[in-house]
Design a protein around this motif. Structure first.
Motif, mmCIF file in Angstrom:
data_model
loop_
_atom_site.group_PDB
_atom_site.id
_atom_site.type_symbol
_atom_site.label_atom_id
_atom_site.label_comp_id
_atom_site.label_asym_id
_atom_site.label_seq_id
_atom_site.Cartn_x
_atom_site.Cartn_y
_atom_site.Cartn_z
ATOM 1 N N VAL A 209 0.834 -1.199 0.000
ATOM 2 C CA VAL A 209 0.000 0.000 0.000
ATOM 3 C C VAL A 209 0.872 1.253 0.000
ATOM 4 C CG1 VAL A 209 -1.660 1.327 1.374
ATOM 5 C CG2 VAL A 209 -1.954 -1.146 1.115
ATOM 6 N N GLN A 210 1.931 1.257 0.809
ATOM 7 C CA GLN A 210 2.830 2.408 0.834
ATOM 8 C C GLN A 210 3.472 2.647 -0.528
ATOM 9 O OE1 GLN A 210 5.527 1.385 3.999
ATOM 10 N NE2 GLN A 210 4.004 1.718 5.611
ATOM 11 N N TYR A 211 3.896 1.551 -1.176
ATOM 12 C CA TYR A 211 4.513 1.693 -2.492
ATOM 13 C C TYR A 211 3.503 2.207 -3.513
ATOM 14 C CZ TYR A 211 7.376 0.644 -6.579
ATOM 15 O OH TYR A 211 8.109 0.749 -7.744
ATOM 16 N N ALA A 212 2.264 1.687 -3.424
ATOM 17 C CA ALA A 212 1.230 2.106 -4.383
ATOM 18 C C ALA A 212 0.866 3.577 -4.206
ATOM 19 C CB ALA A 212 -0.018 1.240 -4.207
ATOM 20 N N ARG A 213 1.071 4.109 -3.015
ATOM 21 C CA ARG A 213 0.782 5.520 -2.788
ATOM 22 C C ARG A 213 1.884 6.435 -3.297
ATOM 23 N NH1 ARG A 213 -1.294 5.088 3.513
ATOM 24 N NH2 ARG A 213 -3.492 4.614 3.067
ATOM 25 N N THR A 214 3.112 5.955 -3.289
ATOM 26 C CA THR A 214 4.244 6.818 -3.638
ATOM 27 C C THR A 214 4.720 6.642 -5.071
ATOM 28 O OG1 THR A 214 5.779 5.166 -2.739
ATOM 29 C CG2 THR A 214 5.048 6.906 -1.248
ATOM 30 N N ILE A 222 -0.017 4.760 -8.534
ATOM 31 C CA ILE A 222 -0.510 3.517 -9.134
ATOM 32 C C ILE A 222 -1.637 2.906 -8.295
ATOM 33 C CG2 ILE A 222 1.673 3.015 -10.280
ATOM 34 C CD1 ILE A 222 2.267 0.987 -8.072
ATOM 35 N N GLY A 223 -1.726 3.301 -7.013
ATOM 36 C CA GLY A 223 -2.825 2.815 -6.186
ATOM 37 C C GLY A 223 -4.174 3.339 -6.628
ATOM 38 N N ALA A 224 -4.181 4.361 -7.473
ATOM 39 C CA ALA A 224 -5.451 4.893 -7.982
ATOM 40 C C ALA A 224 -6.060 4.002 -9.053
ATOM 41 C CB ALA A 224 -5.235 6.308 -8.540
ATOM 42 N N PHE A 225 -5.274 3.107 -9.612
ATOM 43 C CA PHE A 225 -5.797 2.212 -10.651
ATOM 44 C C PHE A 225 -6.573 1.062 -9.997
ATOM 45 C CE2 PHE A 225 -1.884 4.034 -12.566
ATOM 46 C CZ PHE A 225 -2.506 4.770 -13.568
ATOM 47 N N GLN A 226 -7.795 0.867 -10.469
ATOM 48 C CA GLN A 226 -8.673 -0.096 -9.818
ATOM 49 C C GLN A 226 -8.123 -1.517 -9.851
ATOM 50 O OE1 GLN A 226 -12.649 0.152 -11.337
ATOM 51 N NE2 GLN A 226 -13.055 2.144 -10.393
ATOM 52 N N ALA A 227 -7.443 -1.881 -10.907
ATOM 53 C CA ALA A 227 -6.930 -3.251 -11.010
ATOM 54 C C ALA A 227 -6.014 -3.591 -9.839
ATOM 55 C CB ALA A 227 -6.183 -3.438 -12.330
ATOM 56 N N HIS A 286 4.761 -3.933 -6.402
ATOM 57 C CA HIS A 286 6.098 -3.370 -6.585
ATOM 58 C C HIS A 286 6.621 -3.565 -8.006
ATOM 59 C CE1 HIS A 286 6.111 -3.352 -2.186
ATOM 60 N NE2 HIS A 286 7.206 -2.638 -2.211
ATOM 61 N N GLY A 287 5.904 -4.325 -8.811
ATOM 62 C CA GLY A 287 6.387 -4.603 -10.162
ATOM 63 C C GLY A 287 7.652 -5.441 -10.118
ATOM 64 N N GLY A 288 8.569 -5.182 -11.022
ATOM 65 C CA GLY A 288 9.812 -5.934 -11.075
ATOM 66 C C GLY A 288 10.670 -5.763 -9.845
ATOM 67 N N TYR A 289 10.535 -4.613 -9.161
ATOM 68 C CA TYR A 289 11.311 -4.388 -7.943
ATOM 69 C C TYR A 289 10.994 -5.436 -6.867
ATOM 70 C CZ TYR A 289 12.622 0.248 -9.710
ATOM 71 O OH TYR A 289 13.134 1.274 -10.454
ATOM 72 N N GLY A 290 9.767 -5.928 -6.866
ATOM 73 C CA GLY A 290 9.368 -6.878 -5.846
ATOM 74 C C GLY A 290 10.161 -8.166 -5.862
#
Length: 333
Positions: A209-214, A222-227, A286-290
């Protein structure tokens, strides 16, 4: 309706443990403890705090699971590289044995799986324990300090796993008494492991969640995207459900409810799946970073997976839950 709200004392315990683990089980310390997975300095600090004796009877009153669940959840949230759950379970079991259990010195761990051909397999923390308590052919036995341990050089997520040869192990109990005592110990282990998994799931989800906010893409987080938002929200619902189920199982254990064994099996299974899904969704956020070792989410993903495999996965766990449900229904009649 049951009220699982924490008391003032329990809230204080959670706050103290959260601070302790935040100071002494940082991601850097967790990484340094791998591949074995054991941090002696953290274990020393926990000893000063009162573990594992927190699980012992005080003034003739057995320690409650509710407080131990708080400890296990806090440890899970910080990926504590120490045998908190297993030593608490072993301490409670030895406490139930009373004077029939021989004196022990040093770290004692618990094997949740029955021994096969005299060998306790995949025992958590066996690689660093002086004693291992296990179920072997209808008996509860405890290995001595000189037991033979076969351990891998590296595992999925530490936990100091090992196979222990039980040759010469002391017999703590046998017959019906042993069956009943080991069932209680296994129920304790499932409840506390579920609590740890709930902590892992919640903390891992917070990272996502923190990553999706920043993290921004196309001019917005990216947290704004519903998917992505819906996946994280679904995982949060699962983690909340796991926490509630763990509390109910702990309540059942503390009150001696006939449902305690069934609820423990369900809590461990549900919390395992919730933790895996939460950390999986967070990792993908996190995408590829994860998938890189530099980001902390992979630590949570691997720990959730490892604990889930330790408890059991797939069809075998479904059978355990089905049996637990049938036992629960029988207890209600």
């Amino acid at each position: 309706m049951m009220d699982f709200s924490l008391s003032t004392e329990q809230l204080d315990l959670r706050a103290g443990l959260t601070t302790l683990f935040a100071d002494h089980s940082t991601p850097a310390r967790v990484r340094a403890a791998e591949p074995l997975g054991f941090d002696p300095a953290l274990w020393a600090v926990l000893g000063e705090f009162g573990f594992p004796h927190l699980a012992s009877s005080r003034d003739g009153t057995p320690a409650g699971l509710a407080e131990l669940v708080i400890a296990a959840q806090a440890a899970g949230a910080c990926l504590a590289s120490a045998p908190l759950v297993e030593t608490l379970v072993a301490t409670r079991l030895l406490d139930r044995l009373g004077s029939t259990g021989p004196g022990t010195a040093g770290l004692v761990t618990f094997s949740p799986r029955p021994a096969v051909a005299g060998v306790a397999r995949t025992v958590p923390w066996a690689a660093v324990a002086e004693h291992v308590i296990a179920w072997d052919e209808g008996r509860i036995v405890m290995s001595g300090p000189g037991h033979d341990v076969d351990r891998p050089e590296q595992t999925l997520a530490g936990l100091a796993l090992g196979h222990v040869d039980l040759t010469g192990a002391a017999v703590l109990a046998s017959g019906p008494q042993a069956t009943a005592l080991f069932a209680e110990a296994l129920t304790d282990w499932r409840i506390l492991t579920a609590a740890g998994l709930a902590g892992i799931g919640a903390a891992g989800l917070r990272l996502g969640v923190q990553y999706a906010r920043t993290r921004h893409q196309f001019g917005q987080p990216i947290g704004a995207f519903q998917a992505l938002a819906h996946q994280l929200a679904d995982a949060a619902t699962l983690v909340d459900g796991a926490e509630l189920l763990v509390l109910e199982a702990a309540w059942a254990g503390d009150t001696g409810s006939p449902r305690r064994h069934g609820l423990a099996a369900m809590a461990a299974t549900f919390a395992g799946r919730a933790a895996r899904q939460a950390t999986d969704r967070s990792l993908h956020a996190h995408g590829g970073y994860g998938y890189t070792l530099e980001y902390n989410i992979q630590l949570y993903f691997r720990r959730a997976k490892a604990l889930g495999l330790l408890h059991g996965d797939g069809a075998a766990v479904d059978v355990v839950v089905e049996l637990a449900l049938s036992d629960t229904d029988e207890g209600r009649r």
